[in-house]
Design a protein around this motif. Structure first.
Motif, PDB file in Angstrom:
ATOM      1  N   UNK A  14       0.827  -1.203   0.000  1.00 22.59           N
ATOM      2  CA  UNK A  14       0.000   0.000   0.000  1.00 22.59           C
ATOM      3  C   UNK A  14       0.865   1.258   0.000  1.00 22.59           C
ATOM      4  N   UNK A  15       1.989   1.209   0.730  1.00 20.91           N
ATOM      5  CA  UNK A  15       2.881   2.373   0.774  1.00 20.91           C
ATOM      6  C   UNK A  15       3.587   2.571  -0.561  1.00 20.91           C
ATOM      7  N   UNK A  16       3.994   1.468  -1.182  1.00 16.70           N
ATOM      8  CA  UNK A  16       4.713   1.558  -2.454  1.00 16.70           C
ATOM      9  C   UNK A  16       3.782   1.850  -3.624  1.00 16.70           C
ATOM     10  N   UNK A  17       2.534   1.376  -3.513  1.00 13.89           N
ATOM     11  CA  UNK A  17       1.550   1.586  -4.577  1.00 13.89           C
ATOM     12  C   UNK A  17       0.326   2.287  -3.996  1.00 13.89           C
ATOM     13  N   UNK A  18       0.426   3.592  -3.807  1.00 15.39           N
ATOM     14  CA  UNK A  18      -0.695   4.331  -3.197  1.00 15.39           C
ATOM     15  C   UNK A  18      -1.988   4.215  -3.985  1.00 15.39           C
ATOM     16  N   UNK A  19      -1.902   3.986  -5.296  1.00 17.69           N
ATOM     17  CA  UNK A  19      -3.140   3.843  -6.077  1.00 17.69           C
ATOM     18  C   UNK A  19      -3.897   2.574  -5.677  1.00 17.69           C
ATOM     19  N   UNK A  20      -3.145   1.516  -5.294  1.00 21.70           N
ATOM     20  CA  UNK A  20      -3.803   0.287  -4.834  1.00 21.70           C
ATOM     21  C   UNK A  20      -4.547   0.544  -3.536  1.00 21.70           C
ATOM     22  N   UNK A  21      -3.919   1.276  -2.633  1.00 19.41           N
ATOM     23  CA  UNK A  21      -4.565   1.610  -1.367  1.00 19.41           C
ATOM     24  C   UNK A  21      -5.785   2.491  -1.606  1.00 19.41           C
ATOM     25  N   UNK A  22      -5.638   3.438  -2.542  1.00 21.81           N
ATOM     26  CA  UNK A  22      -6.760   4.322  -2.875  1.00 21.81           C
ATOM     27  C   UNK A  22      -7.931   3.521  -3.427  1.00 21.81           C
ATOM     28  N   UNK A  23      -7.621   2.547  -4.283  1.00 25.89           N
ATOM     29  CA  UNK A  23      -8.672   1.707  -4.838  1.00 25.89           C
ATOM     30  C   UNK A  23      -9.396   0.905  -3.771  1.00 25.89           C
ATOM     31  N   UNK A  24      -8.625   0.323  -2.828  1.00 27.93           N
ATOM     32  CA  UNK A  24      -9.221  -0.402  -1.715  1.00 27.93           C
ATOM     33  C   UNK A  24     -10.125   0.519  -0.897  1.00 27.93           C
TER      34      UNK A  24
END
Length: 208
Positions: A65-75
């Motif tokens: 999530x830290x490395x791929x903020x877009x993944x965290x945003x999607x979640x």
């Protein structure tokens, strides 16, 4: 891992579990409207969801999530929209009478069967990705790399117990006759308030 660290992790998790959030509101509403059994199904699902997020943290999801903020945003957006939908559905069904044996699951906003309660509880718990960040921070800061699989398994089991027992307590309190009678008398506005709280939690998660 020392016993002090082990117990510290469990204490931190218990505080996090007790902190009011969407799971607490859904649990209260289900216990008051449906009774203890569906709320107990929610409790078990919340415990299972906590294990899933803890395992995800152990496998590095928080780092992803830290490395791929877009993944965290999607979640966050997906989870927030789900909770918002649950809240809106609760508001729309505020005028419905308390469930009886003749009602089907589609007639009411909250689940009546254990299976549907577990499904709602698990989706509610997984709709909020913030536990992954919590577990990631706690585990990274407190669990030594050499910790045995047995110790980790014991920790995950007690995380499940922590979460489940807390929500079983909530289920027991709010499914009592006095609580249900109070809820029945004020169901319309209670559901609107609780539904609004769930929806606001969802919007906060999606936008936060």
């Amino acid at each position: 891992m020392s016993l002090t660290i082990f117990l510290s992790i469990l204490a931190l998790h218990l505080v996090a579990a007790i902190s009011p959030g969407p799971s607490f509101v859904v649990s209260v509403r289900t216990a008051a409207s449906e009774g203890f059994r569906p709320a107990a199904g929610l409790a078990a699902a919340f415990g299972l969801g906590a294990i899933i997020w803890a395992l995800a943290a152990l496998f590095g999801l928080a780092l992803i999530f830290e490395l791929l903020p877009t993944a965290y945003l999607g979640f966050k957006i997906a989870g927030g929209l789900f909770l918002t939908w649950v809240g809106i559905k609760t508001i729309l069904h505020a005028k419905d009478p308390l469930p009886t044996a003749s009602l089907t699951v589609t007639d009411i906003a909250a689940p009546r069967t254990i299976a549907s309660a577990v499904r709602l509880g698990l989706l509610t718990q997984l709709a909020n990705p913030k536990p992954a960040i919590f577990f990631g921070a706690v585990f990274a800061g407190l669990i030594p790399p050499e910790t045995s699989v047995f110790t980790l398994a014991a920790l995950l089991f007690l995380v499940f117990i922590n979460e489940t027992m807390w929500y079983l307590f909530v289920a027991a309190v709010f499914s009592r006759k006095k609580a249900r009678d109070l809820y029945a008398r004020a169901k319309l506005w209670t559901d609107r308030v609780l539904g609004g709280m769930i929806a606001l939690f969802g919007l906060k998660i999606a936008a936060g």
